[in-house]
Design an enzyme around this catalytic site. Structure first.
Site, PDB file in Angstrom:
ATOM      1  N   GLN A 185      39.875  44.733  49.363  1.00 16.60           N
ATOM      2  CA  GLN A 185      40.978  44.394  50.279  1.00 16.60           C
ATOM      3  C   GLN A 185      42.166  45.329  50.077  1.00 16.60           C
ATOM      4  O   GLN A 185      42.694  45.885  51.038  1.00 16.60           O
ATOM      5  CB  GLN A 185      41.420  42.933  50.066  1.00 16.60           C
ATOM      6  CG  GLN A 185      42.449  42.478  51.093  1.00 16.60           C
ATOM      7  CD  GLN A 185      43.117  41.149  50.729  1.00 16.60           C
ATOM      8  OE1 GLN A 185      42.921  40.610  49.633  1.00 16.60           O
ATOM      9  NE2 GLN A 185      43.899  40.610  51.650  1.00 16.60           N
ATOM     10  N   TYR A 233      39.758  34.385  35.263  1.00 16.34           N
ATOM     11  CA  TYR A 233      40.495  35.451  35.950  1.00 16.34           C
ATOM     12  C   TYR A 233      41.898  35.596  35.355  1.00 16.34           C
ATOM     13  O   TYR A 233      42.343  36.695  35.022  1.00 16.34           O
ATOM     14  CB  TYR A 233      40.567  35.102  37.441  1.00 16.34           C
ATOM     15  CG  TYR A 233      41.357  36.057  38.299  1.00 16.34           C
ATOM     16  CD1 TYR A 233      40.871  37.334  38.567  1.00 16.34           C
ATOM     17  CD2 TYR A 233      42.567  35.674  38.871  1.00 16.34           C
ATOM     18  CE1 TYR A 233      41.588  38.206  39.386  1.00 16.34           C
ATOM     19  CE2 TYR A 233      43.283  36.536  39.688  1.00 16.34           C
ATOM     20  CZ  TYR A 233      42.793  37.803  39.939  1.00 16.34           C
ATOM     21  OH  TYR A 233      43.498  38.660  40.747  1.00 16.34           O
TER      22      TYR A 233
HETATM   23  N1  LIG Z   1      43.984  40.344  46.974  1.00 15.51           N
HETATM   24  C1  LIG Z   1      44.836  39.544  46.336  1.00 15.51           C
HETATM   25  O1  LIG Z   1      45.335  38.566  46.901  1.00 15.51           O
HETATM   26  C2  LIG Z   1      45.204  39.853  44.898  1.00 15.51           C
HETATM   27  C3  LIG Z   1      46.194  39.057  44.281  1.00 15.51           C
HETATM   28  C4  LIG Z   1      46.526  39.304  42.956  1.00 15.51           C
HETATM   29  C5  LIG Z   1      45.925  40.356  42.274  1.00 15.51           C
HETATM   30  N2  LIG Z   1      44.979  41.122  42.888  1.00 15.51           N
HETATM   31  C6  LIG Z   1      44.332  42.189  42.100  1.00 15.51           C
HETATM   32  O2  LIG Z   1      44.303  43.410  42.806  1.00 15.51           O
HETATM   33  C7  LIG Z   1      43.114  44.138  42.475  1.00 15.51           C
HETATM   34  C8  LIG Z   1      42.344  44.460  43.740  1.00 15.51           C
HETATM   35  O3  LIG Z   1      42.056  43.256  44.418  1.00 15.51           O
HETATM   36  P1  LIG Z   1      41.335  43.189  45.833  1.00 15.51           P
HETATM   37  O4  LIG Z   1      41.904  42.036  46.549  1.00 15.51           O
HETATM   38  O5  LIG Z   1      41.312  44.507  46.493  1.00 15.51           O
HETATM   39  O6  LIG Z   1      39.858  42.768  45.371  1.00 15.51           O
HETATM   40  P2  LIG Z   1      38.498  42.810  46.205  1.00 15.51           P
HETATM   41  O7  LIG Z   1      37.620  41.746  45.665  1.00 15.51           O
HETATM   42  O8  LIG Z   1      38.771  42.835  47.672  1.00 15.51           O
HETATM   43  O9  LIG Z   1      37.918  44.237  45.805  1.00 15.51           O
HETATM   44  C9  LIG Z   1      37.427  44.508  44.519  1.00 15.51           C
HETATM   45  C10 LIG Z   1      36.461  45.672  44.613  1.00 15.51           C
HETATM   46  O10 LIG Z   1      35.927  45.898  43.311  1.00 15.51           O
HETATM   47  C11 LIG Z   1      34.554  46.208  43.439  1.00 15.51           C
HETATM   48  N3  LIG Z   1      33.879  45.919  42.164  1.00 15.51           N
HETATM   49  C12 LIG Z   1      33.480  44.724  41.688  1.00 15.51           C
HETATM   50  N4  LIG Z   1      32.884  44.877  40.485  1.00 15.51           N
HETATM   51  C13 LIG Z   1      32.912  46.205  40.199  1.00 15.51           C
HETATM   52  C14 LIG Z   1      32.445  46.984  39.117  1.00 15.51           C
HETATM   53  N5  LIG Z   1      31.814  46.431  38.065  1.00 15.51           N
HETATM   54  N6  LIG Z   1      32.656  48.322  39.141  1.00 15.51           N
HETATM   55  C15 LIG Z   1      33.266  48.908  40.199  1.00 15.51           C
HETATM   56  N7  LIG Z   1      33.726  48.207  41.277  1.00 15.51           N
HETATM   57  C16 LIG Z   1      33.544  46.875  41.267  1.00 15.51           C
HETATM   58  C17 LIG Z   1      34.068  45.366  44.594  1.00 15.51           C
HETATM   59  O11 LIG Z   1      32.886  45.922  45.176  1.00 15.51           O
HETATM   60  C18 LIG Z   1      35.265  45.403  45.538  1.00 15.51           C
HETATM   61  O12 LIG Z   1      35.160  46.445  46.493  1.00 15.51           O
HETATM   62  C19 LIG Z   1      42.357  43.259  41.473  1.00 15.51           C
HETATM   63  O13 LIG Z   1      42.708  43.622  40.164  1.00 15.51           O
HETATM   64  C20 LIG Z   1      42.907  41.877  41.761  1.00 15.51           C
HETATM   65  O14 LIG Z   1      42.791  41.042  40.643  1.00 15.51           O
HETATM   66  C21 LIG Z   1      44.600  40.882  44.188  1.00 15.51           C
END
Ligand SMILES: NC(=O)c1ccc[n+]([C@@H]2O[C@H](COP(=O)([O-])OP(=O)(O)OC[C@H]3O[C@@H](n4cnc5c(N)ncnc54)[C@H](O)[C@@H]3O)[C@@H](O)[C@H]2O)c1
Length: 314
Positions: A12, A141
């Site tokens: 995302q 998490y």
């Molecule tokens: N989206 C939110 O609301 C939110 C809120 C707080 C924190 N975050 C943090 O921001 C960061 C990105 O979040 P996001 O929303 O884009 O997450 P997401 O789940 O949309 O994307 C995560 C990506 O990581 C990839 N992935 C999973 N396991 C993997 C691995 N072993 N090796 C390589 N790639 C791998 C997945 O294929 C996916 O494309 C994360 O650290 C998340 O904790 C997001």
């Protein structure tokens, strides 16, 4: 920062951070890495498949691509992590350790790692949550996020590895779907509303949580990446805030544009939401690197409706 690798770059946040970085540093200088291969790989190039749990593979990717900085976004999010805590530990903690070790061994200039409001827990003050407060999360998490914040500080003080990050609230966006977090309802609901379908919300109508629109999320992490090191007291644990609302308040705002029906059926994700703050004090980020958001709930909803209508051809 000249050559950047973005792990989890298809997710995302990555889907919008990568175009932003490519605009700034040049397309060929921003490498997308993810465990899954995209269908439209030609459009995403330069792209590599990479599992962040594999330190050797990360080191090779850094060396082969002459990388000097990393945005480490690969993670298992809160709701998915409670369905599979072992996988969340593996990817979020062991994967982060592999990234930090690879960064230390190759001498990366900077690593950006998002933390989350999931770092907080039931004992944390819920309103205007301070930056430096009780961190006793009860989700795998959240535990992984606190671990990341502490490791960032450790690697900075012990090895001079410059690791930084913000505690993201729930991120709302229209380009890519959310990846399995507790605040995903605030994105899904727009699709149902605009198609005139009934939405069943998995949180209670009064579950107020801190949220942020994607342009502000991108602004925050890139501003922090560029901030002078001498101004920073905190490292990867910056509170950032933009808006807070409950599902009921969001529904009322969306109904200014379209009418739709909502039913509330809280599931296991309500318990996660109950352990998180309602609102956030982001004064440390404002003071140390000049953070301020551009969007509130009204301007976010207006922009989401406009862009999603176009995307859905409505
Ligand atoms: N989206 C939110 O609301 C939110 C809120 C707080 C924190 N975050 C943090 O921001 C960061 C990105 O979040 P996001 O929303 O884009 O997450 P997401 O789940 O949309 O994307 C995560 C990506 O990581 C990839 N992935 C999973 N396991 C993997 C691995 N072993 N090796 C390589 N790639 C791998 C997945 O294929 C996916 O494309 C994360 O650290 C998340 O904790 C997001």
């Amino acid at each position: 920062m000249k050559r950047i690798i973005v792990t989890g770059g298809l997710g995302q946040i990555g889907s919008e951070l990568v175009p932003f970085l490519r605009n700034k540093y040049g397309k060929e200088n921003v490498i997308v890495a993810d465990i899954r291969k995209p269908e439209n790989v030609d459009e995403i190039e330069p792209f590599i498949t990479l599992d962040v749990r594999n330190e050797e593979a990360i080191i090779s990717a850094i060396k082969e691509n002459d990388v000097d900085a990393m945005y480490h976004l690969a993670a298992i999010l809160s709701a998915k992590g409670e369905e599979n805590p072992q996988l969340a530990f593996d990817v979020n903690i062991k994967g982060l350790y592999a990234v930090l070790e690879a960064g230390r061994k190759t001498g990366l200039e900077r690593i950006m790692i998002p933390s989350s409001i999931a770092a907080f827990g039931p004992e944390t003050p819920k309103d205007n949550t301070p930056n430096d407060t009780i961190l006793k999360p009860r989700t795998m998490y959240g535990i992984s996020k606190v671990t990341g914040e502490l490791l960032a500080l450790y690697y900075w003080e012990k090895y001079g590895l410059d690791v930084r990050g913000v505690r993201y609230p729930g991120i709302i966006s229209w380009k890519a779907p959310p990846g399995g977090g507790t605040t995903d309802y605030a994105v899904e609901i727009f699709y149902y509303a605009l198609k005139g379908e009934k939405y069943t919300c998995f949180l209670r109508e009064d579950a107020t949580l801190p949220m942020m629109y994607m342009p502000d999320a991108i602004k925050a992490i890139t501003m922090l990446a560029d901030a002078p090191a001498e101004n920073l007291v905190h490292r990867a644990d910056f509170n950032i805030a933009a808006m807070s609302f409950s599902p009921k308040e969001l529904v009322e705002e969306i109904r200014k544009y379209v009418d739709f029906e909502v039913e509330y059926k809280p599931d296991y994700r309500q318990k996660i939401a109950d352990s998180w703050p309602r609102s956030i004090d982001d004064s440390a980020a404002r003071k140390e690197w000049g953070w301020n958001p551009d969007y509130n709930m009204a301007s976010m909803v207006k922009d989401m409706v406009k862009n999603l209508k176009k995307k859905l051809g409505l």
